[in-house]
Design a protein around this motif. Structure first.
Motif, PDB file in Angstrom:
ATOM      1  N   ARG A   1      -8.946  -1.586  -5.795  1.00 37.57           N
ATOM      2  CA  ARG A   1      -8.588  -0.348  -5.097  1.00 37.57           C
ATOM      3  C   ARG A   1      -8.489   0.688  -6.123  1.00 37.57           C
ATOM      4  O   ARG A   1      -8.431   2.039  -5.608  1.00 37.57           O
ATOM      5  CB  ARG A   1      -7.040  -0.703  -4.589  1.00 37.57           C
TER       6      ARG A   1
ATOM      7  N   ALA B   1       0.915 -13.322   1.560  1.00 31.27           N
ATOM      8  CA  ALA B   1      -0.180 -12.282   2.583  1.00 31.27           C
ATOM      9  C   ALA B   1       0.847 -12.143   3.735  1.00 31.27           C
ATOM     10  O   ALA B   1       0.640 -11.170   4.288  1.00 31.27           O
ATOM     11  CB  ALA B   1      -1.277 -13.224   2.955  1.00 31.27           C
TER      12      ALA B   1
ATOM     13  N   GLY C   1      -7.833  -9.130   9.439  1.00 30.56           N
ATOM     14  CA  GLY C   1      -7.520  -9.063   7.864  1.00 30.56           C
ATOM     15  C   GLY C   1      -7.459 -10.568   7.705  1.00 30.56           C
ATOM     16  O   GLY C   1      -6.835 -11.428   8.327  1.00 30.56           O
TER      17      GLY C   1
ATOM     18  N   PHE D   1       0.850  -1.298  -0.152  1.00 30.18           N
ATOM     19  CA  PHE D   1       0.109   0.004  -0.053  1.00 30.18           C
ATOM     20  C   PHE D   1       0.728   1.262   0.163  1.00 30.18           C
ATOM     21  O   PHE D   1       0.435   2.406   0.247  1.00 30.18           O
ATOM     22  CB  PHE D   1      -0.840  -0.026   1.118  1.00 30.18           C
TER      23      PHE D   1
ATOM     24  N   ALA E   1      -2.009  -6.417  -3.896  1.00 28.07           N
ATOM     25  CA  ALA E   1      -3.323  -6.552  -3.093  1.00 28.07           C
ATOM     26  C   ALA E   1      -4.337  -5.568  -3.921  1.00 28.07           C
ATOM     27  O   ALA E   1      -4.164  -4.264  -4.416  1.00 28.07           O
ATOM     28  CB  ALA E   1      -3.155  -5.625  -1.881  1.00 28.07           C
TER      29      ALA E   1
ATOM     30  N   PHE F   1     -15.752  -8.137  -4.596  1.00 33.12           N
ATOM     31  CA  PHE F   1     -14.754  -7.065  -4.071  1.00 33.12           C
ATOM     32  C   PHE F   1     -14.658  -5.743  -4.722  1.00 33.12           C
ATOM     33  O   PHE F   1     -14.918  -5.889  -5.978  1.00 33.12           O
ATOM     34  CB  PHE F   1     -13.358  -7.744  -3.927  1.00 33.12           C
TER      35      PHE F   1
ATOM     36  N   GLN G   1     -10.789  -4.994  -1.666  1.00 32.31           N
ATOM     37  CA  GLN G   1     -11.193  -5.449  -0.523  1.00 32.31           C
ATOM     38  C   GLN G   1     -12.803  -5.959  -0.568  1.00 32.31           C
ATOM     39  O   GLN G   1     -13.451  -5.387  -1.509  1.00 32.31           O
ATOM     40  CB  GLN G   1     -11.336  -4.498   0.516  1.00 32.31           C
TER      41      GLN G   1
ATOM     42  N   GLY H   1      -6.124 -13.039   4.259  1.00 34.63           N
ATOM     43  CA  GLY H   1      -5.490 -13.454   2.877  1.00 34.63           C
ATOM     44  C   GLY H   1      -4.958 -14.738   2.458  1.00 34.63           C
ATOM     45  O   GLY H   1      -5.251 -15.652   3.288  1.00 34.63           O
TER      46      GLY H   1
ATOM     47  N   LEU I   1     -11.686  -7.518   7.041  1.00 35.35           N
ATOM     48  CA  LEU I   1     -11.480  -7.306   5.741  1.00 35.35           C
ATOM     49  C   LEU I   1     -10.609  -8.527   4.956  1.00 35.35           C
ATOM     50  O   LEU I   1      -9.768  -9.163   5.274  1.00 35.35           O
ATOM     51  CB  LEU I   1     -10.303  -6.117   5.783  1.00 35.35           C
ATOM     52  N   ASP I   2     -11.431  -8.975   3.937  1.00 35.69           N
ATOM     53  CA  ASP I   2     -10.785 -10.039   3.088  1.00 35.69           C
ATOM     54  C   ASP I   2     -10.135  -9.123   1.919  1.00 35.69           C
ATOM     55  O   ASP I   2     -10.622  -8.436   1.146  1.00 35.69           O
ATOM     56  CB  ASP I   2     -11.797 -10.776   2.428  1.00 35.69           C
ATOM     57  N   ALA I   3      -8.696  -9.213   1.776  1.00 36.06           N
ATOM     58  CA  ALA I   3      -7.921  -8.680   0.940  1.00 36.06           C
ATOM     59  C   ALA I   3      -8.042  -9.820  -0.481  1.00 36.06           C
ATOM     60  O   ALA I   3      -7.778 -11.033  -0.285  1.00 36.06           O
ATOM     61  CB  ALA I   3      -6.552  -8.414   1.293  1.00 36.06           C
TER      62      ALA I   3
END
Length: 551
Positions: free
Chosen positions: A355, A231, A302, A195, A337, A352, A340, A304, A327-329
């Motif tokens: 991003r 992850a 979270g 990120f 990534a 999802f 979400q 992953g 939060l499921d990435a």
């Protein structure tokens, strides 16, 4: 010295900003940022003395532990390339990754390196081995003890300038085929998977900004996923480059009670799990022992590597009042990534929100599919994506393609469609599509539907040979209630815990097209997955082989 978006540079910037802050908790080991930095420097200088230099590959073979983090940072400091090796592999698989990556050095636990046995002799590039003690007494010839190596090495930072072009290499096994190395530029993996230093907004503009962000105070982050997988590694580096405290679960198995005890003791504010494989046992433990675990500091969970079922998310929110989000990435080794999770589609398929505009679904002509069109295509990402696969030009050409608009895309392998609001509904991996009577069925869509039944604990869907249809849809299901037949022999119509396969088939028929509905369901005691939550489709198919029991 000029700093770059290089993982070693970013880590050192944070160290200099918050040297006395607690950086790492791994079992009984507790290290401040300064202490972790010094131990990583010792790793780097030991490797350099052994002839390891910029661009050389260093395999790391260990369970989650402080030495995993130290070795990885040390390699990056030297501009060498750490290679994640799966500790669950057999001797031949271990040897394959070490040989394929052309690793010149290996840092690993004594018992795991010993597992190589005679296969080690065939590793032509490997010229230096460092052994981390793990309590075993197995012989590892021609090796240096890790602590002896560090004790004799310098803590100085006498390195040259690094670059955002320095290689980040991630070996990934996927669901089929031999492990493959995905090559990223260091700067690109930081921006796409970590990120860019800003979880909720635009990435930082300059590496030096990470020092200021670290001074703002980090978040105590507990990582239960293995560091050998993307992850776990990515979330760990988000913590390490933000001045947060990283708490590693170091158990050899996922011990739910011990995990929660560690989270309570360290006042974890965020926790990384691997989908239902870890989240559901936590919910079960909290429900079974009300008030036994004070998680009042926990704000975010979270996940992953695997999705979390809606019912598990609901239970976690009910059982942990402080919890703001589960939060499921979504993403992968080839895409970073990507977004979400939001509320599932009507049929239970995961959905999802990307991003950004660099994530899309492409049709067969590699053009973006318009939202709301209903067309199915392949999930892809453009922009900051990998360079390709290590030593595999053919696979690189198939996965990293030039689209109709001239952009370079990474194809993740997941199929999906774009909803009218821009969210992406995932239908499953193209490699797992079942062709039944000319119709295509995405197994993850059917699995998601099965999991919406309140009695279903876990499910895998496979295609099995069928004389008339070519393949028919079948499933292996475990229930949340009393165990079913552990041999996997129960077929359609059988019951377990009061719920039969016929009821589950009817449940699917209410929301899925007829050709997608499982024609058979084996109700089993436990659906087999790896400890990291990866689906074992080979096992599921074995249930339907002649005489198959899934054993």
């Amino acid at each position: 010295m000029t700093r770059a978006f290089n993982l070693a540079d970013l880590f050192e910037i944070v160290v200099d900003a918050v040297p006395g802050h607690l950086a790492l908790v791994a079992g009984a080991t507790r290290l401040t940022f300064r202490e972790l930095d010094e131990r990583a420097d010792r790793v780097a200088h030991h490797l350099a003395a052994a002839g390891v230099g910029p661009g050389d590959h260093v395999s790391i073979l260990a369970y989650n532990r402080a030495e995993w983090i130290e070795a990885q940072i040390g390699a990056y400091k030297l501009r060498a390339v750490p290679v994640n090796v799966n500790y669950r592999y057999t001797a031949d698989e271990l040897a394959y990754v070490i040989a394929d990556s052309e690793s010149v050095a290996l840092i690993g636990e004594r018992s795991l390196i010993a597992r190589l046995g005679g296969a080690r002799a065939g590793l032509g590039h490997l010229r230096h081995v460092v052994v981390v003690e793990d309590g075993s007494d197995e012989d590892v010839p021609d090796a240096v003890r890790y602590e002896d190596a560090l004790a004799a090495a310098s803590t100085g930072r006498d390195y040259g300038e690094r670059s955002g072009d320095d290689l980040y290499l991630l070996y990934t096994g996927g669901t089929t085929g031999m492990p493959k190395g995905v090559m990223w530029r260091s700067e690109d993996i930081f921006m796409s998977a970590m990120f860019g230093g800003n979880l909720m907004g635009d990435p930082v503009a300059a590496p030096e900004e990470m020092g200021g962000k670290a001074l703002e105070g980090g978040v105590t982050t507990m990582v239960c996923a293995p560091m050998m997988h993307g992850a776990g590694m990515w979330v760990a580096w988000i913590a390490l480059t933000s001045g947060s405290t990283l708490v590693l679960w170091t158990g050899r198995t996922f011990d739910t009670g011990a995990v929660l005890s560690a989270a309570v003791a360290e006042k974890a504010q965020s926790m990384l799990l691997v989908g239902d494989a870890m989240a559901r046992p936590i919910a079960d433990e909290l429900a079974a022992r009300p008030g036994a675990h004070d998680l009042s500091q926990l704000l975010v969970i979270g996940t992953g590597g695997a999705a979390t079922s809606p019912d598990v998310k609901r239970r976690l929110h009910e059982l942990i009042p402080s919890l703001l989000a589960v939060l499921d990435a979504f993403g992968g080794s080839e895409t970073g990534a990507s977004g979400q999770a939001v509320e599932p589609a009507a049929d239970g398929s995961p959905r999802f929100m990307p991003r950004g505009a660099d994530v899309a679904v492409l049709d067969e002509s590699l053009r973006r599919i318009e939202p709301g069109s209903g067309a199915v295509g392949q999930l892809a990402r453009t922009g900051r994506i990998p360079l390709g696969y290590w030593k595999d030009e053919a696979k690189t050409a198939r996965t990293f393609v030039i689209g109709a608009d001239g952009e370079r895309w990474a194809l993740q392998g997941d199929m999906g469609r774009v909803d009218a609001d821009g969210s992406i509904i995932l239908l499953g991996r193209g490699s797992l599509v079942i062709n039944t009577g000319g119709e295509k069925v995405f197994v993850e869509e059917v699995e998601a539907t099965l999991k919406t039944h309140p009695a279903v604990y876990d499910a895998l869907v496979v295609g099995v040979p069928d004389e008339r249809l070519g393949a028919r849809v079948a499933a292996a299901v475990s229930l949340a209630g009393p165990a079913s037949d552990p041999s996997g022999e129960a077929a359609a119509g059988a019951t377990a815990g009061g719920v039969g396969a016929d009821e589950l088939i009817a449940h699917c028929r209410a929301v899925l097209a007829g050709f997608k509905v499982p024609r058979e369901i084996r109700v089993v005691a436990e659906v087999q997955r790896s400890p990291a939550g990866k689906a074992d489709y080979r096992w599921a198919r074995s249930l339907y082989a002649p005489g198959g029991s899934g054993a």
